[in-house]
Write an enzyme that holds these catalytic residues in place. Structure first.
Site, PDB file in Angstrom:
ATOM      1  N   GLY A   7       4.952 -49.638 -32.308  1.00 12.68           N
ATOM      2  CA  GLY A   7       3.692 -49.869 -33.012  1.00 12.68           C
ATOM      3  C   GLY A   7       3.528 -51.319 -33.444  1.00 12.68           C
ATOM      4  O   GLY A   7       4.175 -52.205 -32.901  1.00 12.68           O
TER       5      GLY A   7
ATOM      6  N   HIS B  80       1.956 -55.600 -26.091  1.00 12.03           N
ATOM      7  CA  HIS B  80       1.990 -54.152 -25.859  1.00 12.03           C
ATOM      8  C   HIS B  80       0.800 -53.727 -24.993  1.00 12.03           C
ATOM      9  O   HIS B  80       0.930 -52.883 -24.113  1.00 12.03           O
ATOM     10  CB  HIS B  80       1.887 -53.383 -27.180  1.00 12.03           C
ATOM     11  CG  HIS B  80       3.008 -53.633 -28.138  1.00 12.03           C
ATOM     12  ND1 HIS B  80       2.824 -54.281 -29.344  1.00 12.03           N
ATOM     13  CD2 HIS B  80       4.317 -53.312 -28.079  1.00 12.03           C
ATOM     14  CE1 HIS B  80       3.982 -54.333 -29.983  1.00 12.03           C
ATOM     15  NE2 HIS B  80       4.902 -53.761 -29.250  1.00 12.03           N
TER      16      HIS B  80
HETATM   17  P1  AMP Z   1       8.458 -52.960 -29.449  1.00 10.34           P
HETATM   18  O1  AMP Z   1       7.273 -52.281 -30.063  1.00 10.34           O
HETATM   19  O2  AMP Z   1       8.760 -54.302 -29.987  1.00 10.34           O
HETATM   20  O3  AMP Z   1       9.663 -52.060 -29.353  1.00 10.34           O
HETATM   21  O4  AMP Z   1       8.054 -53.245 -27.935  1.00 10.34           O
HETATM   22  C1  AMP Z   1       7.573 -52.212 -27.109  1.00 10.34           C
HETATM   23  C2  AMP Z   1       7.480 -52.743 -25.706  1.00 10.34           C
HETATM   24  O5  AMP Z   1       6.594 -53.851 -25.693  1.00 10.34           O
HETATM   25  C3  AMP Z   1       8.820 -53.247 -25.150  1.00 10.34           C
HETATM   26  O6  AMP Z   1       8.921 -52.862 -23.794  1.00 10.34           O
HETATM   27  C4  AMP Z   1       8.696 -54.726 -25.296  1.00 10.34           C
HETATM   28  O7  AMP Z   1       9.475 -55.455 -24.367  1.00 10.34           O
HETATM   29  C5  AMP Z   1       7.216 -54.938 -25.044  1.00 10.34           C
HETATM   30  N1  AMP Z   1       6.769 -56.217 -25.605  1.00 10.34           N
HETATM   31  C6  AMP Z   1       6.928 -56.645 -26.875  1.00 10.34           C
HETATM   32  N2  AMP Z   1       6.457 -57.899 -27.011  1.00 10.34           N
HETATM   33  C7  AMP Z   1       5.982 -58.261 -25.796  1.00 10.34           C
HETATM   34  C8  AMP Z   1       5.372 -59.443 -25.278  1.00 10.34           C
HETATM   35  N3  AMP Z   1       5.142 -60.502 -26.038  1.00 10.34           N
HETATM   36  N4  AMP Z   1       4.999 -59.447 -23.982  1.00 10.34           N
HETATM   37  C9  AMP Z   1       5.225 -58.359 -23.183  1.00 10.34           C
HETATM   38  N5  AMP Z   1       5.798 -57.222 -23.612  1.00 10.34           N
HETATM   39  C10 AMP Z   1       6.178 -57.171 -24.893  1.00 10.34           C
END
Ligand code: AMP
Length: 281
Positions: free
Chosen positions: A31, A37
């Protein structure tokens, strides 16, 4: 857009989708959604008839209680963003739903977790792998999209999928950055104005290394030094700054094939990560 909070309802729902021949794409998140995301949703929509996003701040992957407590949460805003980007269903369980009691089963990936976040965040990847395995069994996707931002995480998940024969294709989406280069992260919301400015040195440092690499430098110590000097100008506390083989995640001394420079650093009590691929071809 459907919102499902219970595991059984989710499983029944996806069973029905699969019976009707739908391809299910899955985007797991914690989230506090941002454009990074949302780019994963865009990627999922390219291949899926139905996109499920999970929003679950997974307690078992946090090595610091305080980081878990302070992790930003705003379901209403997330719901709007997910809907605007075309998510079909959000899976939004509570921690009690996911872990009604302590799991007696553990899933653990070795070797590629011996470096970077695997050594500096005790138990982190065990928590990630366990929750992703559970989520795959709940959402039963045909494919799942993860961000290159968490490069080691994608590698660990791919390894788990291969080793345990999960019938899920893993797609990696590239890092989405702010206009000034800072990698988007839910944790950026917690940066003070000053630290937000300082954090820019992370990407600048990695880029300088990439530039030197593209101009022929292959010695890892020299390449790391280039980044370190720039990052240190931001008065940033480096957690790790390493160059590793892009597949094994093991440290190397010279770049002979595709590698990754990865950094984790603290700005105040906020820990940020970033990376750049150093591609020999
Ligand atoms: P998180 O909510 O931080 O666990 O991230 C969920 C997904 O979003 C994971 O696969 C992350 O690698 C991806 N994600 C987070 N930040 C970025 C970003 N800046 N660019 C691309 N994907 C991202």
């Amino acid at each position: 857009m459907k919102i499902i909070k219970h595991i059984q309802s989710m499983q029944r729902f996806v069973n029905e989708l699969s019976r009707n021949g739908k391809t299910i794409g899955f985007v797991p998140t914690m989230g506090a959604l941002h454009e990074g995301h949302l780019s994963l949703i865009d990627e999922a929509k390219k291949h899926a008839d139905f996109v499920i996003m999970s929003i679950f701040v997974n307690p078992t992957q946090f090595d610091k209680k305080d980081d878990l407590k302070k992790y930003p949460r705003d379901f209403e805003a997330d719901e709007k963003l997910a809907k605007s980007r075309g998510v079909d269903c959000i899976f939004y369980p509570t921690a009690e739903e996911m872990y009604p009691k302590k799991s007696w089963t553990s899933v653990s990936v070795s070797e590629i977790t011996n470096t970077l976040c695997g050594t500096t965040r005790a138990g982190h990847f065990d928590g990630v792998v366990l929750v992703v395995a559970k989520l795959f069994n709940i959402a039963k996707p045909h494919f799942a999209v993860f961000g290159q931002k968490d490069a080691q995480q994608v590698a660990v998940i791919k390894q788990m999928v291969a080793d345990l024969n999960f019938d899920v294709k893993i797609i990696t989406a590239k890092i989405v950055r702010e206009a000034d280069g800072l990698a988007m992260s839910s944790r950026n919301l917690r940066l003070s104005k000053e630290n937000r400015e300082r954090a820019l040195a992370l990407h600048r440092g990695l880029q300088a290394t990439k530039f030197a690499f593209e101009n022929g430098e292959r010695n890892v110590e020299n390449l790391i030094d280039i980044s370190r000097k720039i990052i240190e100008t931001g008065q940033i506390q480096i957690d790790y700054l390493e160059i590793v083989d892009v597949e094994s995640f093991q440290k190397i001394e010279r770049i002979e094939k595709k590698a990754l420079i990865a950094v984790a650093a603290f700005l105040g009590d906020v820990r940020l990560i970033d990376n750049e691929i150093l591609d020999i071809s």
